[in-house]
Design a protein around this motif. Structure first.
Motif, PDB file in Angstrom:
ATOM      1  N   THR A 198       0.834  -1.193   0.000  1.00 18.70           N
ATOM      2  CA  THR A 198       0.000   0.000   0.000  1.00 18.70           C
ATOM      3  C   THR A 198       0.872   1.249   0.000  1.00 18.70           C
ATOM      4  O   THR A 198       2.074   1.202   0.319  1.00 18.70           O
ATOM      5  CB  THR A 198      -0.881   0.039   1.252  1.00 18.70           C
ATOM      6  OG1 THR A 198      -0.036   0.060   2.413  1.00 18.70           O
ATOM      7  CG2 THR A 198      -1.816  -1.156   1.320  1.00 18.70           C
ATOM      8  N   SER A 200       0.663   3.387   2.151  1.00 17.70           N
ATOM      9  CA  SER A 200       1.025   3.546   3.561  1.00 17.70           C
ATOM     10  C   SER A 200       2.331   2.839   3.883  1.00 17.70           C
ATOM     11  O   SER A 200       3.227   3.397   4.534  1.00 17.70           O
ATOM     12  CB  SER A 200      -0.098   2.992   4.448  1.00 17.70           C
ATOM     13  OG  SER A 200      -1.312   3.660   4.208  1.00 17.70           O
ATOM     14  N   GLU A 201       2.462   1.582   3.437  1.00 18.82           N
ATOM     15  CA  GLU A 201       3.685   0.830   3.723  1.00 18.82           C
ATOM     16  C   GLU A 201       4.874   1.411   2.972  1.00 18.82           C
ATOM     17  O   GLU A 201       5.983   1.500   3.512  1.00 18.82           O
ATOM     18  CB  GLU A 201       3.492  -0.645   3.364  1.00 18.82           C
ATOM     19  CG  GLU A 201       4.685  -1.509   3.751  1.00 18.82           C
ATOM     20  CD  GLU A 201       4.448  -2.996   3.553  1.00 18.82           C
ATOM     21  OE1 GLU A 201       5.382  -3.777   3.802  1.00 18.82           O
ATOM     22  OE2 GLU A 201       3.325  -3.364   3.154  1.00 18.82           O
ATOM     23  N   ILE A 222      -7.593   5.687   1.907  1.00 15.72           N
ATOM     24  CA  ILE A 222      -6.562   5.336   2.883  1.00 15.72           C
ATOM     25  C   ILE A 222      -6.671   3.839   3.143  1.00 15.72           C
ATOM     26  O   ILE A 222      -7.700   3.352   3.605  1.00 15.72           O
ATOM     27  CB  ILE A 222      -6.740   6.109   4.194  1.00 15.72           C
ATOM     28  CG1 ILE A 222      -6.586   7.605   3.952  1.00 15.72           C
ATOM     29  CG2 ILE A 222      -5.727   5.644   5.238  1.00 15.72           C
ATOM     30  CD1 ILE A 222      -6.910   8.461   5.171  1.00 15.72           C
ATOM     31  N   ARG A 224      -4.681   0.591   5.060  1.00 11.17           N
ATOM     32  CA  ARG A 224      -3.722   0.313   6.131  1.00 11.17           C
ATOM     33  C   ARG A 224      -3.360   1.595   6.867  1.00 11.17           C
ATOM     34  O   ARG A 224      -2.208   2.029   6.915  1.00 11.17           O
ATOM     35  CB  ARG A 224      -2.488  -0.387   5.596  1.00 11.17           C
ATOM     36  CG  ARG A 224      -2.694  -1.802   5.123  1.00 11.17           C
ATOM     37  CD  ARG A 224      -3.293  -2.729   6.202  1.00 11.17           C
ATOM     38  NE  ARG A 224      -2.519  -2.762   7.430  1.00 11.17           N
ATOM     39  CZ  ARG A 224      -1.540  -3.614   7.671  1.00 11.17           C
ATOM     40  NH1 ARG A 224      -1.227  -4.513   6.750  1.00 11.17           N
ATOM     41  NH2 ARG A 224      -0.920  -3.610   8.835  1.00 11.17           N
ATOM     42  N   ALA A 225      -4.393   2.196   7.466  1.00  8.96           N
ATOM     43  CA  ALA A 225      -4.188   3.428   8.223  1.00  8.96           C
ATOM     44  C   ALA A 225      -3.173   3.234   9.344  1.00  8.96           C
ATOM     45  O   ALA A 225      -2.446   4.157   9.706  1.00  8.96           O
ATOM     46  CB  ALA A 225      -5.525   3.911   8.795  1.00  8.96           C
ATOM     47  N   LEU A 228       0.223   3.766   7.867  1.00 11.12           N
ATOM     48  CA  LEU A 228       0.448   5.176   7.536  1.00 11.12           C
ATOM     49  C   LEU A 228       0.681   5.995   8.798  1.00 11.12           C
ATOM     50  O   LEU A 228       1.540   6.892   8.820  1.00 11.12           O
ATOM     51  CB  LEU A 228      -0.739   5.722   6.742  1.00 11.12           C
ATOM     52  CG  LEU A 228      -0.587   7.155   6.222  1.00 11.12           C
ATOM     53  CD1 LEU A 228       0.705   7.329   5.423  1.00 11.12           C
ATOM     54  CD2 LEU A 228      -1.798   7.547   5.377  1.00 11.12           C
TER      55      LEU A 228
END
Length: 683
Positions: A198, A200-201, A222, A224-225, A228
């Protein structure tokens, strides 16, 4: 960096699976662009029908490639991707980027295909970028492993900005817009469907990248909040700002929500709260995403922003545009403080009014530098903005020299510029000097607003455990018991039938039908007020049951709830929602049946502490009279703050999707609050 990072961020041995020998085809582009932009690593085109591809040796299969491979870019049609992932795994390739679409975005069959693909990859330890990924570019490492047509450009400006985009097409658009400004990138990565990796990652990986000073995110959602949030905390510690542009600000999905809170605390409002809580700056214009990094890099969030700026201009109309755009964004252009006035006087410059117009004083570099130095020393503002007219286009060296000199002098306060004409040379010169420069008053205001909204990541309070179980289909009585477990108990009587009215009630009372199916009971005749005695209560309960059955014949009725009538100084809505993207949020606003109409609310990530709860209350216009405004009686805002904290503790219960008190009656100072209506929705 983790073991994943080198393979993703700086691959040196790349397999192009499904590469085409026809240079006009999309599947040939990655190889063309890699070589065009100077990739000097090992390249392995894989195609069983060709011995060479575009002048380079081709390989019939992934297994036939000699030695290890960092990254496989799968340029195959959708139906062939699944079978090849097993070959990628067998070769021990750590990352596979997938160009093909037709996966989760393509309906149930595509979802099933993506799940099978991911299961195979996970079992073998292969990480997936995509599907639907336009690829990835490391400009400094000269690895342009992408099919985006923006790579037709003759050169790619290298820099220290990293972009992670869920939209593949926007990857090229932002790169091209940046190049037009002379902005360089370290990395540009397209995440596509984000079946595995993601944004995020990947943002977390970029925090540790030594070639990156700021991380830009183009988000459609969004995912994998948690990752993040972790990336944002580490980025703050490392002094690397994360700046996000997120789609989805419209409210067309609000009618899908089950409660007032769901409509008021939609996903975009929750995203705002998430970004704020985790130290991520959010811009609302794509221009600002490109133009704002220079304002953030090397700086920390202001502890107590004044939300005011100083403006110096060489063009009255241009300056007025900037002042107006800043005002719309809630930022005051402030007349100079006495400290700044002294500096302006010493330089022989105007020093009256909100906007310091130096048009008639000329645009000499020494005058501009003196003016900006004086405004930078102003203790009443957060930033000094120079608005530059035609000199920016026709005399760029003169136009920017004073700003560069003032910035080098280091007065501590940010200096920025809005260039009214098209002035590419001045923009480039300012960019090279690290001075934020803006092409439009709107992007200027958006970036400055984002900078002043920017906060350090907050440390959420520990909620502790909540021992409470809900039935599968809760009604209001169940919601009341839940809130009572949180310390918000308002005495009510529950009874199953009209002839079962309990003794000892304090009349007059309000009566409500109980049903797990009716979130808005008033609309079906399920609420009656000011019932004077037990006989009237029994009669009204019978009549109410008949009304509700007639208007909502499919609703399950579980009984009745009676509560003594209560009157306070005001009503609030107090709600909780577990947003599917951003996670738990708590909301407070002006309450009652008009809550959704007025949309006068404050929202935070849950849980919150007392200080944050009080800050939320001050943001709600409808609650301001309770602070004693113009001599009005004060409400019990301390009790309201405690109630906000209590409801925010629902973040500890993953089985609750939404919960709401509306209205919460606020009594006079010291007299507490009363829960007048409650609702809860299981996840």
């Amino acid at each position: 960096m983790t073991a994943l990072a080198p393979a993703l961020l700086n691959p040196r041995r790349i397999a192009l699976v499904g590469a085409s020998a026809d240079p006009t085809r999309l599947t040939a582009r990655a190889q063309i662009y890699l070589r065009k932009h100077g990739f000097d690593g090992a390249l392995y085109p894989v195609n069983p029908r060709a011995e060479t591809i575009l002048g380079e040796r081709a390989y019939p299969s992934i297994a036939s490639i000699p030695g290890p491979v960092d990254l496989a870019y799968l340029l195959l049609a959708t139906e062939h991707v699944e079978g090849v992932i097993a070959d990628v795994a067998a070769k021990g390739i750590p990352v596979a980027a997938i160009l093909a679409d037709g996966f989760a975005e393509a309906g149930p069959e595509g979802v099933a295909r993506q799940e099978r693909l991911l299961a195979t990859a996970r079992a073998a330890g292969v990480r997936i970028l995509g599907p639907n990924s336009m690829g990835l570019v490391n400009v400094n490492g000269r690895s342009a492993c992408s099919v985006n047509a923006a790579l037709e450009a003759e050169s790619l400006p290298a820099g220290r900005l990293a972009l992670v985009s869920q939209s593949g097409s926007m990857l090229g658009a932002i790169m091209a817009r940046g190049a037009a400004r002379g902005l360089g990138f370290s990395h540009l990565i397209s995440t596509g469907n984000e079946a595995d990796l993601t944004a995020s990652e990947i943002a977390g990986l970029l925090v540790d990248d030594p070639d990156t000073d700021a991380i830009l995110l183009f988000l459609e959602a969004i995912r994998r909040a948690d990752l993040l949030a972790e990336a944002a905390r580490r980025a703050h510690a490392a002094g690397k700002p994360i700046i996000a542009f997120k789609l989805g600000r419209s409210s067309f999905g609000a009618e899908l929500a089950n409660s007032h809170t769901g409509a008021l605390a939609g996903s975009d409002a929750a995203a705002d709260a998430f970004f704020r809580a985790n130290g991520i700056a959010r811009v609302t214009m794509i221009e600002a995403l490109l133009e704002s990094p220079a304002l953030f890099i090397g700086r920390r969030p202001l502890a107590a922003p004044k939300r005011a700026v100083s403006v110096m201009t060489t063009t009255g109309g241009g300056g007025a545009m900037a002042v107006d755009a800043l005002g719309v964004a809630g930022i005051e252009t402030r007349a100079p403080h006495a400290v700044a006035v002294e500096g302006l006087k010493a330089a022989g410059l105007p020093h009256h009014g909100r906007m310091i117009d130096v048009t008639l004083a000329g645009t000499r570099a020494d005058k501009v530098q003196a003016a900006m130095a004086a405004l930078s020393a102003d203790p009443d503002t957060d930033l000094a903005l120079s608005v530059i007219g035609s000199s920016a286009q026709f005399r760029p060296a003169d136009a920017v020299a004073g700003l560069v000199g003032a910035a080098k002098a280091g007065h501590g306060k940010p200096i920025a510029a809005f260039l009214v004409p098209q002035a590419d040379v001045s923009l480039r010169m300012l960019g090279e000097a690290g001075i934020p420069a803006f092409r439009t008053p709107e992007s200027c205001a958006d970036a400055i607003r984002a900078f002043l909204d920017w906060q350090a990541p907050r440390a959420g309070p520990d909620t502790g455990g909540i021992a409470h179980a809900l039935p599968a289909r809760p009604d209001e009585a169940d919601a009341r018991r839940l809130f009572a477990a949180l310390g918000l108990d308002s005495g009510v009587a529950i009874f199953a039938a009209p002839d079962a009215v309990p003794d000892g009630l304090r009349y007059p009372v309000a009566l409500k039908i109980l049903s797990p199916d009716l979130a808005h009971k008033t609309e079906v005749g399920g609420v009656a007020l000011n019932i004077p005695d037990a006989a009237a209560l029994r009669a009204e309960a019978a009549a109410m049951a008949a009304r509700v059955v007639a208007k909502a014949p499919g609703a399950t009725l579980t009984g009745f709830l009676a509560q003594p009538m209560a009157k306070g100084l005001a009503e609030a809505i107090l709600g909780y929602r577990r947003d599917p993207e951003s996670g738990p949020v708590v909301l407070v606003g002006a309450g009652g049946v008009m809550a959704e109409l007025h949309r006068d609310t404050a929202l935070r990530c849950a849980p919150v502490g007392l200080d944050e709860a009080h800050a939320m209350i001050t943001e709600v216009k409808g609650l301001k009279p309770l602070a004693g405004w113009r001599g009005l009686p004060k409400g019990d805002l301390d009790a309201l703050a405690r109630a906000i904290v209590a409801v925010s503790r629902l973040a500890a219960l993953p089985d609750i999707a939404e919960a709401e008190i509306n209205p919460l009656i606020i009594h006079a100072e010291g007299q507490g609050v009363t829960v007048a209506d409650a609702w809860v929705v299981r996840a």
